[in-house]
Design a protein around this motif. Structure first.
Motif, PDB file in Angstrom:
ATOM      1  N   LYS A   5      21.052  46.918  54.964  1.00 17.05           N
ATOM      2  CA  LYS A   5      22.459  47.322  55.012  1.00 17.05           C
ATOM      3  C   LYS A   5      23.161  46.714  56.229  1.00 17.05           C
ATOM      4  N   ILE A   6      24.231  46.016  55.962  1.00 15.19           N
ATOM      5  CA  ILE A   6      25.026  45.355  56.999  1.00 15.19           C
ATOM      6  C   ILE A   6      26.375  46.051  57.108  1.00 15.19           C
ATOM      7  N   CYS A   7      26.812  46.335  58.331  1.00 17.54           N
ATOM      8  CA  CYS A   7      28.165  46.857  58.543  1.00 17.54           C
ATOM      9  C   CYS A   7      28.962  45.851  59.367  1.00 17.54           C
ATOM     10  N   ILE A   8      29.986  45.285  58.756  1.00 17.28           N
ATOM     11  CA  ILE A   8      30.877  44.345  59.435  1.00 17.28           C
ATOM     12  C   ILE A   8      32.135  45.088  59.870  1.00 17.28           C
ATOM     13  N   ILE A  27      32.389  35.878  53.765  1.00 19.67           N
ATOM     14  CA  ILE A  27      31.036  36.113  54.269  1.00 19.67           C
ATOM     15  C   ILE A  27      30.409  37.331  53.587  1.00 19.67           C
ATOM     16  N   ALA A  28      31.200  38.365  53.355  1.00 17.46           N
ATOM     17  CA  ALA A  28      30.686  39.558  52.678  1.00 17.46           C
ATOM     18  C   ALA A  28      30.163  39.207  51.293  1.00 17.46           C
ATOM     19  N   LYS A  29      30.898  38.376  50.567  1.00 16.07           N
ATOM     20  CA  LYS A  29      30.455  37.960  49.232  1.00 16.07           C
ATOM     21  C   LYS A  29      29.178  37.126  49.311  1.00 16.07           C
ATOM     22  N   MET A  30      29.073  36.263  50.326  1.00 10.87           N
ATOM     23  CA  MET A  30      27.858  35.475  50.517  1.00 10.87           C
ATOM     24  C   MET A  30      26.650  36.388  50.723  1.00 10.87           C
ATOM     25  N   GLU A  37      23.204  44.771  51.145  1.00 10.15           N
ATOM     26  CA  GLU A  37      24.246  45.756  50.878  1.00 10.15           C
ATOM     27  C   GLU A  37      25.266  45.633  52.005  1.00 10.15           C
ATOM     28  N   VAL A  38      26.526  45.422  51.668  1.00 11.63           N
ATOM     29  CA  VAL A  38      27.534  45.094  52.674  1.00 11.63           C
ATOM     30  C   VAL A  38      28.615  46.164  52.758  1.00 11.63           C
ATOM     31  N   HIS A  39      28.858  46.609  53.985  1.00 12.05           N
ATOM     32  CA  HIS A  39      29.938  47.545  54.277  1.00 12.05           C
ATOM     33  C   HIS A  39      30.903  46.856  55.254  1.00 12.05           C
ATOM     34  N   VAL A  40      32.196  47.066  55.067  1.00 12.84           N
ATOM     35  CA  VAL A  40      33.201  46.511  55.969  1.00 12.84           C
ATOM     36  C   VAL A  40      34.058  47.656  56.492  1.00 12.84           C
ATOM     37  N   GLN A  65      35.202  47.310  46.726  1.00 16.71           N
ATOM     38  CA  GLN A  65      35.960  46.120  46.359  1.00 16.71           C
ATOM     39  C   GLN A  65      34.995  44.970  46.078  1.00 16.71           C
ATOM     40  N   ASP A  66      34.891  44.592  44.826  1.00 15.32           N
ATOM     41  CA  ASP A  66      34.032  43.465  44.439  1.00 15.32           C
ATOM     42  C   ASP A  66      32.616  43.612  44.990  1.00 15.32           C
TER      43      ASP A  66
END
Length: 403
Positions: A5-8, A27-30, A37-40, A65-66
Motif C-alpha cells: 500500500k502506497i500513500c502519495i 504515476i498512480a496509474k503506473m 494499492e495506491v492512495h492519494v 477514481q480509476d
C-alpha cells in the motif's frame, strides 16, 4: 497476498488543474498497473482560507477514481483566520487516521514545502519509509524564505529516497543536505503520444497573421515572459509576426504583466487566449511556427513535452530539464535565461528558415517518443519504489535482530 500500500500526498489531483496533479495521476496509474494499492491524499494550505464567514470541522472525504483511493483533506475553520500551524495539525491528524485504517507500507510526498514535512514526520514516527519528490519551486523559490530552509533540510535528510525532475535541482539539494547524493535520482517526466489531427482547429487561429510565435501555460514570475514580449516587440519592426500566449497570467501578478505588456510596445501583435482546457491548449500547438519556453527556472514543464510531440521548432533556456532535454541545434535551440538579445537572434534565425524549423521539430518529436515515453518513466519509478521498500525491509530486519 495483500498488495503493498502506497500513500502519495500532493497539493492537487485531477480534476484539479496543474502539472503536479497530472504527474501524480500518471504515476498512480503506473503503480496500479504494477500491482500496488495506491492512495492519494490531497491537501493545500489555500483551502484553510474561507471568505464567506462560514465555519467547518476538519474532514477527509474518500472516493475511488480509476482504481485510486483519493482522500481530500480539509482543515477546520474555527475563526476568521486559520493559522498555518493549525492547518498542518489538522492535516497531520487526518493523515494519521488514514494510516491507522489502511496501514501504509510507504509514503510518497510530492512537493516539499507543504506536503513533505507533515508526511515525513508521520512516516518517521511510524517507521515507514518515505520518498520525497522535488518538482521545482520548492527548491528554486521557497528555499529562499528563511523560515523554510531548516524544514526543507530536515525533510531531505530524513527521506528514504529523493527524486528530482532535473539534475540542477538534485545538485542544489545536495548542497543543502549532502546525504542526498547517496539516496536520490533525477529523471524527467514522460508524456503519452497525442494525435493532434483529431483535435479541432481553435477559432482564434484564423486571426493570427505572419509567423506565429507561441508559448503556453499558467504564466507567472518564473516563466520569463517579459523577455519574450520584448524580443517579439523588437522583431515586429522587421518581421510580420504574432505572439500567441495560450493560457493566462496568474491572478496575483496580472497588474505587473499588464504593465510589462504596455512597456514592451508589442501592441496588437499579442494575442492571449485566457484559461483554456488542456485539449484546446494542445490544439493550438500544430499552428505555431515557433514554440518558446523562456523560463528562468522550471523543473520539467509538461508544455515542453507537448510542444515536442507536436513537432514544433522550440527555443528553450538552459535551465533544469529544459536545458537537459533539448540539444542545441539538434532538436531545438538553447539560450541563456533572461537574455532578450539571444532570444531575438534565435527567433530571427528560425523565422527565416522554415526547413530548419521542420528539421528541429521532427527531431524533437522523435526524442519525445523515444526518451520521454511513459514506459521509460514507469521503469524509473518502479526502480525507486522497489529500492526504497527493499532497503527499508533490510533496515527493519537489522533492528529486529538487535533486539
Amino acid at each position: 497476498m495483500d498488495k503493498t500500500k502506497i500513500c502519495i500526498t500532493t497539493l492537487e489531483y485531477p480534476p484539479d488543474v496543474g502539472g503536479v496533479g497530472e504527474s501524480v495521476h500518471r504515476i498512480a496509474k503506473m503503480l496500479i498497473d504494477s500491482g500496488y494499492e495506491v492512495h492519494v491524499a490531497v491537501f493545500r494550505s489555500k483551502q484553510r482560507l474561507v471568505t464567506d464567514g462560514s465555519r467547518r470541522r476538519a474532514s477527509c472525504s474518500t472516493t475511488l477514481q480509476d482504481g485510486v483511493f483519493v482522500h481530500r483533506i480539509k482543515s477546520a475553520v474555527r475563526d476568521n483566520l486559520t493559522e498555518i500551524q493549525d492547518f498542518f495539525s489538522d492535516v497531520y491528524f487526518q493523515l494519521k487516521c488514514l494510516h491507522q485504517k489502511y496501514k501504509y507500507d510507504l509514503f510518497h510526498a510530492f512537493f516539499m514545502n507543504e506536503t513533505g514535512y507533515v508526511t515525513t514526520l508521520l512516516a518517521k514516527e511510524n517507521d515507514v519509509p518515505v520518498i520525497n519528490s522535488v518538482r521545482g519551486s520548492d527548491l528554486h523559490k521557497h528555499i529562499f524564505n528563511p523560515k523554510n530552509h531548516a524544514q526543507i533540510a530536515w525533510i531531505l535528510e530524513n527521506s528514504a529516497w529523493v527524486t528530482f525532475v532535473s539534475r540542477d535541482l538534485q545538485k542544489r539539494a545536495s548542497v543543502i543536505a549532502p546525504s542526498v547524493k547517496l539516496k536520490s535520482s533525477a529523471f524527467w517526466n514522460s508524456i503519452a503520444p497525442i494525435n493532434f489531427e483529431q483535435l479541432p482547429t481553435p477559432s482564434l487561429v484564423s486571426e493570427l497573421p505572419g509567423i506565429i510565435i507561441g508559448s503556453s501555460g499558467r504564466f507567472r514570475d518564473k516563466k520569463g515572459i517579459e523577455f519574450l514580449l520584448d524580443a517579439c516587440a523588437e522583431l515586429s519592426n522587421e518581421l510580420d509576426l504574432t505572439l500567441l500566449l495560450v493560457g493566462d497570467f496568474i491572478e496575483r501578478e496580472k497588474a505587473y504583466w499588464q504593465q510589462q505588456i504596455q512597456q514592451s510596445g508589442i501592441g496588437d501583435r499579442l494575442r492571449i487566449t485566457g484559461i483554456t482546457s488542456r485539449q484546446e491548449a494542445l490544439a493550438y500547438l500544430p499552428h505555431l511556427d515557433i514554440f518558446v519556453i523562456p523560463s528562468l527556472h522550471d523543473g520539467c514543464p509538461n508544455t515542453l513535452l507537448e510542444a515536442m510531440l507536436a513537432s514544433r521548432a522550440i527555443i528553450g533556456t538552459r535551465v533544469d530539464a529544459i536545458g537537459e532535454i533539448l540539444e542545441d541545434g539538434v532538436d531545438g535551440l538553447l539560450i541563456n535565461p533572461g537574455s532578450t538579445e539571444e532570444l531575438i537572434t534565435s527567433l530571427r534565425h528560425l523565422a527565416t528558415k522554415p526547413d530548419l524549423r521542420q528539421k528541429l521539430g521532427a527531431a524533437a518529436k522523435t526524442k519525445a517518443l523515444q526518451q520521454l515515453a511513459p514506459s521509460v518513466e514507469h521503469q524509473n519509478w518502479i526502480d525507486v519504489y522497489q529500492r526504497t521498500l527493499t532497503t527499508s525491509a533490510s533496515v527493519l530486519f537489522e533492528k529486529l535482530s538487535l533486539v
